[in-house]
Design a protein around this motif. Structure first.
Motif, short mmCIF file in Angstrom:
data_model
loop_
_atom_site.label_atom_id
_atom_site.label_comp_id
_atom_site.label_asym_id
_atom_site.label_seq_id
_atom_site.Cartn_x
_atom_site.Cartn_y
_atom_site.Cartn_z
N ALA A 16 0.80 -1.22 0.00
CA ALA A 16 0.00 0.00 0.00
C ALA A 16 0.84 1.28 0.00
O ALA A 16 0.62 2.17 -0.83
N PRO A 17 1.82 1.43 0.91
CA PRO A 17 2.60 2.68 0.90
C PRO A 17 3.33 2.90 -0.42
O PRO A 17 3.39 4.03 -0.92
N LEU A 18 3.88 1.83 -0.99
CA LEU A 18 4.62 1.95 -2.25
C LEU A 18 3.70 2.41 -3.38
O LEU A 18 4.03 3.32 -4.15
N LEU A 19 2.51 1.79 -3.46
CA LEU A 19 1.57 2.15 -4.52
C LEU A 19 0.96 3.53 -4.29
O LEU A 19 0.66 4.25 -5.24
N ASP A 20 0.78 3.90 -3.02
CA ASP A 20 0.25 5.23 -2.73
C ASP A 20 1.20 6.32 -3.23
O ASP A 20 0.77 7.33 -3.78
N HIS A 21 2.49 6.12 -3.01
CA HIS A 21 3.47 7.16 -3.34
C HIS A 21 3.95 7.09 -4.79
O HIS A 21 4.22 8.11 -5.41
N TYR A 22 4.07 5.88 -5.31
CA TYR A 22 4.73 5.73 -6.62
C TYR A 22 3.87 4.99 -7.65
O TYR A 22 4.39 4.59 -8.69
N GLY A 23 2.58 4.81 -7.37
CA GLY A 23 1.74 4.03 -8.27
C GLY A 23 1.75 4.53 -9.70
O GLY A 23 2.11 3.81 -10.63
N HIS A 24 1.39 5.79 -9.92
CA HIS A 24 1.33 6.33 -11.28
C HIS A 24 2.71 6.44 -11.90
O HIS A 24 2.90 6.17 -13.09
N LEU A 25 3.70 6.85 -11.10
CA LEU A 25 5.07 6.97 -11.61
C LEU A 25 5.62 5.61 -12.01
O LEU A 25 6.27 5.48 -13.07
N ALA A 26 5.37 4.59 -11.20
CA ALA A 26 5.84 3.25 -11.51
C ALA A 26 5.21 2.74 -12.80
O ALA A 26 5.87 2.13 -13.64
N VAL A 27 3.91 2.99 -12.98
CA VAL A 27 3.23 2.57 -14.21
C VAL A 27 3.86 3.26 -15.42
O VAL A 27 4.19 2.62 -16.43
N PRO A 41 9.22 -5.47 -15.59
CA PRO A 41 7.84 -5.95 -15.38
C PRO A 41 6.77 -4.89 -15.60
O PRO A 41 6.01 -4.54 -14.70
N GLY A 42 6.67 -4.38 -16.82
CA GLY A 42 5.68 -3.35 -17.10
C GLY A 42 4.26 -3.86 -17.02
O GLY A 42 3.36 -3.18 -16.48
N GLN A 43 4.01 -5.05 -17.55
CA GLN A 43 2.66 -5.62 -17.51
C GLN A 43 2.25 -5.92 -16.08
O GLN A 43 1.09 -5.70 -15.69
N THR A 44 3.19 -6.40 -15.28
CA THR A 44 2.90 -6.70 -13.88
C THR A 44 2.49 -5.46 -13.11
O THR A 44 1.52 -5.47 -12.34
N VAL A 45 3.23 -4.37 -13.30
CA VAL A 45 2.91 -3.15 -12.55
C VAL A 45 1.59 -2.56 -13.02
O VAL A 45 0.84 -1.97 -12.23
N LEU A 46 1.24 -2.75 -14.31
CA LEU A 46 -0.07 -2.30 -14.79
C LEU A 46 -1.19 -3.05 -14.08
O LEU A 46 -2.17 -2.44 -13.62
N VAL A 47 -1.05 -4.36 -13.96
CA VAL A 47 -2.07 -5.17 -13.29
C VAL A 47 -2.15 -4.79 -11.81
O VAL A 47 -3.25 -4.62 -11.26
N LEU A 48 -1.01 -4.65 -11.15
CA LEU A 48 -1.01 -4.30 -9.72
C LEU A 48 -1.65 -2.94 -9.47
O LEU A 48 -2.43 -2.77 -8.53
N ALA A 49 -1.31 -1.96 -10.31
CA ALA A 49 -1.91 -0.64 -10.15
C ALA A 49 -3.41 -0.68 -10.40
O ALA A 49 -4.18 0.01 -9.73
N SER A 50 -3.84 -1.51 -11.35
CA SER A 50 -5.27 -1.64 -11.62
C SER A 50 -5.99 -2.33 -10.47
O SER A 50 -7.12 -1.98 -10.12
N VAL A 51 -5.33 -3.34 -9.88
CA VAL A 51 -5.89 -3.98 -8.68
C VAL A 51 -6.07 -2.94 -7.58
O VAL A 51 -7.11 -2.88 -6.91
N TYR A 52 -5.06 -2.12 -7.39
CA TYR A 52 -5.11 -1.11 -6.34
C TYR A 52 -6.20 -0.08 -6.64
O TYR A 52 -6.87 0.41 -5.73
N ALA A 53 -6.37 0.24 -7.93
CA ALA A 53 -7.46 1.15 -8.31
C ALA A 53 -8.81 0.52 -8.02
O ALA A 53 -9.76 1.19 -7.61
N GLY A 54 -8.90 -0.81 -8.21
CA GLY A 54 -10.15 -1.51 -7.92
C GLY A 54 -10.52 -1.48 -6.46
O GLY A 54 -11.71 -1.60 -6.11
N THR A 55 -9.53 -1.32 -5.58
CA THR A 55 -9.82 -1.20 -4.15
C THR A 55 -10.13 0.23 -3.74
O THR A 55 -10.40 0.50 -2.56
N GLY A 56 -10.06 1.16 -4.71
CA GLY A 56 -10.42 2.55 -4.42
C GLY A 56 -9.28 3.45 -4.02
O GLY A 56 -9.50 4.60 -3.66
#
Length: 240
Positions: A16-27, A41-56
């Motif tokens: 959570a902290p990593l995606l909160d701070h660097y989610g869009h930048l990492a994508v 792992p570009g495809q992996t980070v896209l899926v992870l960021a989308s999962v995180y978006a699905g949680t709001g």
């Protein structure tokens, strides 16, 4: 009005902290590099960021727009590298990103047969996703033909994997607990596949050793047989 954020369950909460701070930048960064020839792992980070978006926790539209833009830009950079550097550049530096001459030749043939369709669907295939832009450039595919396929491919790839991740995120609790329930069976299946692969490699190695051993004496015998007529010929020549 956005839905309330859902906490990530179990070990996923550590992300959570990593995606909160660097989610869009990492994508943006990883998808860009993944699509311009660098195996990250570009495809992996896209899926992870989308999962995180699905949680709001992230804005899903932003994730999709950033990923699609980065994918299109990355492929465009790959195209420019291939078009300006040519084959000499790829043969000189390609091995550092796992693009060997042999892989380049195989990809060239496939690309020559299918052209623009490759650029559209290549992102769904590891290897082609990273290098299709470079190959399009080295084969001198026209820019006006390349770019529409590139944009279409970026949009489709982002939509498919983004939707997959978003739906998983919206049901993250169920998905996570189901994964925990079947993780033992997954581990057993994975272990069986690894064991079967190792056994196959061992058997192939033994067959190769046996074949080499059988070939060795035969080669010596053939050499001796070939020498005989030369000696006889020499003997016949002598008296004459």
């Amino acid at each position: 009005m956005s839905a309330p954020a859902t906490p990530l369950p179990g070990a996923l909460a550590g992300l959570a902290p990593l995606l909160d701070h660097y989610g869009h930048l990492a994508v943006a960064l990883l998808v860009l590099l993944d699509n311009c020839g660098i195996p990250v792992p570009g495809q992996t980070v896209l899926v992870l960021a989308s999962v995180y978006a699905g949680t709001g926790h992230l804005d899903f539209a932003s994730v999709l727009l950033i990923a699609a833009g980065a994918a299109a830009l990355g492929n465009t950079l790959g195209y420019l590298v291939g078009r300006t550097g040519g084959r000499a550049f790829i043969h000189r530096w390609g091995r550092y990103v796992l693009l060997t001459p042999a892989r380049m030749e195989r990809a060239d043939g496939f690309f020559a047969r299918h052209g623009g369709k490759v650029v559209t669907v290549a992102r769904f295939v590891d290897g082609l996703r990273q290098y299709n832009g470079i190959i399009a450039g080295t084969t001198e595919m026209p820019w006006r033909r390349f770019q529409p396929y590139n944009l279409l491919g970026a949009a489709l790839w982002t939509a498919v994997w983004g939707a997959f991740g978003y739906l998983a995120g919206a049901n993250i609790g169920t998905v996570y607990h189901t994964a925990l329930r079947y993780q033992v069976w997954f581990a057993v299946g994975l272990g069986f596949l690894v064991g079967a692969f190792l056994l196959r490699q061992v058997l192939r190695y033994r067959r190769r050793r046996r074949a080499d051993g059988d070939a060795g004496p035969g080669t010596d015998a053939d050499a001796d047989t070939d020498t005989g007529p030369d000696d006889d010929a020499g003997g016949d020549t002598g008296p004459g």
